[in-house]
Design a protein around this motif. Sequence first.
Motif, PDB file in Angstrom:
ATOM      1  N   VAL A 181     -10.640  45.859   8.175  1.00 60.06           N
ATOM      2  CA  VAL A 181     -10.102  44.541   8.568  1.00 60.06           C
ATOM      3  C   VAL A 181      -9.594  43.787   7.339  1.00 60.06           C
ATOM      4  CG1 VAL A 181     -10.678  42.302   9.600  1.00 60.06           C
ATOM      5  CG2 VAL A 181     -11.591  44.393  10.602  1.00 60.06           C
ATOM      6  N   SER A 182     -10.352  43.854   6.248  1.00 65.15           N
ATOM      7  CA  SER A 182      -9.995  43.110   5.024  1.00 65.15           C
ATOM      8  C   SER A 182      -8.644  43.553   4.471  1.00 65.15           C
ATOM      9  CB  SER A 182     -11.070  43.301   3.954  1.00 65.15           C
ATOM     10  OG  SER A 182     -12.270  42.720   4.369  1.00 65.15           O
ATOM     11  N   ALA A 183      -8.433  44.867   4.364  1.00 65.70           N
ATOM     12  CA  ALA A 183      -7.183  45.383   3.794  1.00 65.70           C
ATOM     13  C   ALA A 183      -5.993  45.021   4.674  1.00 65.70           C
ATOM     14  CB  ALA A 183      -7.283  46.892   3.609  1.00 65.70           C
ATOM     15  N   ALA A 184      -6.147  45.171   6.007  1.00 63.09           N
ATOM     16  CA  ALA A 184      -5.049  44.853   6.932  1.00 63.09           C
ATOM     17  C   ALA A 184      -4.702  43.361   6.869  1.00 63.09           C
ATOM     18  CB  ALA A 184      -5.441  45.250   8.355  1.00 63.09           C
ATOM     19  N   PHE A 185      -5.727  42.519   6.790  1.00 62.76           N
ATOM     20  CA  PHE A 185      -5.526  41.071   6.693  1.00 62.76           C
ATOM     21  C   PHE A 185      -4.818  40.727   5.380  1.00 62.76           C
ATOM     22  CE2 PHE A 185      -6.799  36.724   5.679  1.00 62.76           C
ATOM     23  CZ  PHE A 185      -6.638  36.064   6.894  1.00 62.76           C
ATOM     24  N   ALA A 186      -5.247  41.396   4.286  1.00 58.88           N
ATOM     25  CA  ALA A 186      -4.669  41.141   2.959  1.00 58.88           C
ATOM     26  C   ALA A 186      -3.179  41.456   2.919  1.00 58.88           C
ATOM     27  CB  ALA A 186      -5.416  41.946   1.900  1.00 58.88           C
ATOM     28  N   VAL A 187      -2.745  42.466   3.665  1.00 58.36           N
ATOM     29  CA  VAL A 187      -1.320  42.827   3.694  1.00 58.36           C
ATOM     30  C   VAL A 187      -0.487  41.642   4.170  1.00 58.36           C
ATOM     31  CG1 VAL A 187       0.418  44.217   4.909  1.00 58.36           C
ATOM     32  CG2 VAL A 187      -1.599  45.329   3.941  1.00 58.36           C
ATOM     33  N   LYS A 188      -0.860  41.075   5.328  1.00 60.03           N
ATOM     34  CA  LYS A 188      -0.118  39.929   5.892  1.00 60.03           C
ATOM     35  C   LYS A 188      -0.212  38.707   4.981  1.00 60.03           C
ATOM     36  CE  LYS A 188       1.272  41.538   9.969  1.00 60.03           C
ATOM     37  NZ  LYS A 188       2.676  41.545  10.395  1.00 60.03           N
ATOM     38  N   LEU A 189      -1.413  38.500   4.441  1.00 58.99           N
ATOM     39  CA  LEU A 189      -1.638  37.336   3.573  1.00 58.99           C
ATOM     40  C   LEU A 189      -0.753  37.399   2.320  1.00 58.99           C
ATOM     41  CD1 LEU A 189      -5.021  35.750   2.648  1.00 58.99           C
ATOM     42  CD2 LEU A 189      -3.480  36.422   0.834  1.00 58.99           C
ATOM     43  N   PHE A 190      -0.778  38.546   1.630  1.00 57.66           N
ATOM     44  CA  PHE A 190      -0.011  38.670   0.383  1.00 57.66           C
ATOM     45  C   PHE A 190       1.501  38.665   0.642  1.00 57.66           C
ATOM     46  CE2 PHE A 190      -4.040  40.117  -1.569  1.00 57.66           C
ATOM     47  CZ  PHE A 190      -4.011  39.303  -2.696  1.00 57.66           C
ATOM     48  N   LYS A 191       1.910  39.190   1.794  1.00 62.02           N
ATOM     49  CA  LYS A 191       3.343  39.155   2.125  1.00 62.02           C
ATOM     50  C   LYS A 191       3.838  37.714   2.219  1.00 62.02           C
ATOM     51  CE  LYS A 191       4.619  43.505   4.306  1.00 62.02           C
ATOM     52  NZ  LYS A 191       4.949  44.193   5.555  1.00 62.02           N
ATOM     53  N   SER A 192       3.088  36.872   2.921  1.00 62.02           N
ATOM     54  CA  SER A 192       3.540  35.475   3.070  1.00 62.02           C
ATOM     55  C   SER A 192       3.379  34.707   1.760  1.00 62.02           C
ATOM     56  CB  SER A 192       2.793  34.773   4.213  1.00 62.02           C
ATOM     57  OG  SER A 192       1.441  34.578   3.914  1.00 62.02           O
ATOM     58  N   LYS A 231      -0.827  53.482  -2.673  1.00 67.17           N
ATOM     59  CA  LYS A 231      -0.249  54.126  -1.484  1.00 67.17           C
ATOM     60  C   LYS A 231      -0.308  53.177  -0.290  1.00 67.17           C
ATOM     61  CE  LYS A 231      -0.538  58.551   1.041  1.00 67.17           C
ATOM     62  NZ  LYS A 231      -0.699  58.087   2.430  1.00 67.17           N
ATOM     63  N   TYR A 232      -1.460  52.568  -0.067  1.00 68.47           N
ATOM     64  CA  TYR A 232      -1.667  51.702   1.108  1.00 68.47           C
ATOM     65  C   TYR A 232      -0.718  50.501   1.090  1.00 68.47           C
ATOM     66  CZ  TYR A 232      -4.192  48.904   4.598  1.00 68.47           C
ATOM     67  OH  TYR A 232      -4.526  48.155   5.709  1.00 68.47           O
ATOM     68  N   PHE A 233      -0.680  49.797  -0.042  1.00 63.22           N
ATOM     69  CA  PHE A 233       0.117  48.569  -0.101  1.00 63.22           C
ATOM     70  C   PHE A 233       1.618  48.840  -0.290  1.00 63.22           C
ATOM     71  CE2 PHE A 233      -4.030  46.644  -0.514  1.00 63.22           C
ATOM     72  CZ  PHE A 233      -3.873  45.474   0.220  1.00 63.22           C
ATOM     73  N   THR A 234       1.969  49.962  -0.911  1.00 59.76           N
ATOM     74  CA  THR A 234       3.396  50.317  -1.043  1.00 59.76           C
ATOM     75  C   THR A 234       3.958  50.661   0.337  1.00 59.76           C
ATOM     76  OG1 THR A 234       3.069  51.112  -3.301  1.00 59.76           O
ATOM     77  CG2 THR A 234       5.065  51.829  -2.175  1.00 59.76           C
ATOM     78  N   GLU A 235       3.186  51.437   1.109  1.00 59.66           N
ATOM     79  CA  GLU A 235       3.623  51.797   2.468  1.00 59.66           C
ATOM     80  C   GLU A 235       3.721  50.564   3.366  1.00 59.66           C
ATOM     81  OE1 GLU A 235       0.943  54.823   3.823  1.00 59.66           O
ATOM     82  OE2 GLU A 235       1.888  56.410   2.617  1.00 59.66           O
ATOM     83  N   ALA A 236       2.927  49.535   3.052  1.00 56.28           N
ATOM     84  CA  ALA A 236       2.958  48.288   3.835  1.00 56.28           C
ATOM     85  C   ALA A 236       4.073  47.344   3.365  1.00 56.28           C
ATOM     86  CB  ALA A 236       1.605  47.588   3.738  1.00 56.28           C
ATOM     87  N   GLY A 237       4.842  47.783   2.358  1.00 60.82           N
ATOM     88  CA  GLY A 237       5.962  46.972   1.881  1.00 60.82           C
ATOM     89  C   GLY A 237       5.612  46.010   0.763  1.00 60.82           C
ATOM     90  N   LEU A 238       4.496  46.279   0.079  1.00 63.00           N
ATOM     91  CA  LEU A 238       4.067  45.396  -1.009  1.00 63.00           C
ATOM     92  C   LEU A 238       4.020  46.158  -2.333  1.00 63.00           C
ATOM     93  CD1 LEU A 238       1.309  43.350   0.819  1.00 63.00           C
ATOM     94  CD2 LEU A 238       3.242  42.350  -0.377  1.00 63.00           C
ATOM     95  N   LYS A 239       5.174  46.673  -2.723  1.00 59.53           N
ATOM     96  CA  LYS A 239       5.265  47.466  -3.955  1.00 59.53           C
ATOM     97  C   LYS A 239       4.888  46.639  -5.181  1.00 59.53           C
ATOM     98  CE  LYS A 239       8.263  50.696  -6.378  1.00 59.53           C
ATOM     99  NZ  LYS A 239       9.645  51.094  -6.656  1.00 59.53           N
ATOM    100  N   GLU A 240       5.299  45.336  -5.181  1.00 64.24           N
ATOM    101  CA  GLU A 240       5.003  44.458  -6.338  1.00 64.24           C
ATOM    102  C   GLU A 240       3.503  44.337  -6.565  1.00 64.24           C
ATOM    103  OE1 GLU A 240       7.971  41.303  -4.479  1.00 64.24           O
ATOM    104  OE2 GLU A 240       6.809  42.865  -3.485  1.00 64.24           O
ATOM    105  N   LEU A 241       2.747  44.201  -5.452  1.00 62.17           N
ATOM    106  CA  LEU A 241       1.290  44.073  -5.559  1.00 62.17           C
ATOM    107  C   LEU A 241       0.681  45.376  -6.064  1.00 62.17           C
ATOM    108  CD1 LEU A 241      -1.035  42.005  -4.949  1.00 62.17           C
ATOM    109  CD2 LEU A 241      -1.342  43.211  -2.792  1.00 62.17           C
ATOM    110  N   SER A 242       1.205  46.503  -5.590  1.00 62.77           N
ATOM    111  CA  SER A 242       0.722  47.820  -6.034  1.00 62.77           C
ATOM    112  C   SER A 242       0.923  47.980  -7.538  1.00 62.77           C
ATOM    113  CB  SER A 242       1.475  48.931  -5.303  1.00 62.77           C
ATOM    114  OG  SER A 242       1.277  48.819  -3.918  1.00 62.77           O
ATOM    115  N   GLU A 243       2.104  47.620  -8.006  1.00 64.35           N
ATOM    116  CA  GLU A 243       2.407  47.744  -9.441  1.00 64.35           C
ATOM    117  C   GLU A 243       1.540  46.802 -10.269  1.00 64.35           C
ATOM    118  OE1 GLU A 243       6.603  47.070  -9.604  1.00 64.35           O
ATOM    119  OE2 GLU A 243       7.100  49.128  -8.982  1.00 64.35           O
TER     120      GLU A 243
END
Length: 419
Positions: A181-192, A231-243
């Motif tokens: 739940v935490s990782a999935a929530f973090a994806v939406k949070l960091f995107k916005s 891998k997780y965050f790049t696939e979710a469209g958050l390459k900047e966060l991954s780097e």
Amino acid sequence: MNNQKQQKPTLSGQRFKTRKRDEKERFDPTQFQDCIIQGLTETGTDLEAVAKFLDASGAKLDYRRYAETLFDILVAGGMLAPGGTLADDMMRTHVCVFAAQEDLETMQAFAQVFNKLIRRYKYLEKGFEDEVKKLLLFLKGFSESERNKLAMLTGVLLANGTLNASILNSLYNENLVKEGVSAAFAVKLFKSWINEKDINAVAASLRKVSMDNRLMELFPANKQSVEHFTKYFTEAGLKELSEYVRNQQTIGARKELQKELQEQMSRGDPFKDIILYVKEEMKRNNIPEPVVIGIVWSSVMSTVEWNKKEELVAEQAIKHLKQYSPLLAAFTTQGQSELTLLLKIQEYCYDNIHFMKAFQKIVVLFYKAEVLSEEPILKWYKDAHVAKGKSVFLEQMKKFVEWLKNAEEESESEAEEGD
């Protein structure tokens, strides 16, 4: 003489009449909830009208006492029971975050409602922070859509400074992490959040509350690796966060390498053991050699107490660096590494005033010890130096560079004659 006994004081005390306003008011959020929900129902989904209603109601209703109830209603539509469910017997409203459309624009509009309310009633700041921490712990009790809306809203509020990044601590709850739940929530949070600002602003906010090195804790212990996170965050469209996380891990590994290196040197470990350790760390953490030579140089220079007298420090430096030249030579196998070392020496001699006259002597020592070769030295002299002390150091190196050029020309002539 008065024989009458003096009257003793009694413990019964005296009864005073209390005024109505002095009596402690009974805590009853139900009536407060009814007033808020009725007002929200009347304003409808016009969020400008909602903000005005909340502004005006603060003068009549006790926001300070009922902050949790107020925020529960604005987010979930009614008072939340432990775990995040809405009580069945309570009134509820559809003018709330959870009943709104699931898109960033709508959440930005709701963020404005919270901003205006907290700016108007500053004392609500702490209550709102506590509310968000609680909501994050209740995530499993919400639907996926509700979680998405809350994540987007939180990201916007973090971006505009209404919330502090320390609220993210709630996402490290063991059950939330374990169930993903935490990782999935973090994806939406960091995107916005990144959409509102950029990765540098996000990184600065995380650093401020020492959260910059904790993002991998969004995953269970067996998945806390840079590779999995990337891998997780790049696939979710958050390459900047991954780097960013990859860079943070590299910085952490470099600091750890320098710390261990200094400890090994202070213990007097054999150079062959130190070299082996450093090479293993280079491979394990993917640290390039030009970076490593900078770390080795800093470590070597920090292991000694330098003399404060300029005329003595050069002699001390040469003696010290001669001893460590085999260690430095092990990590100057590339031209770029040699050039990096030259720049590190230049910066060090400039930043430490007593070393200003020692620059040329250090470079010559390293040339003789085969730590540095002529090509990088000539390149440094021609155009690769930095501005720090440039004129002083170029002047110091003039004769040696001329000698190198002549030696190079002579060797070329000898080679031609040999042909």
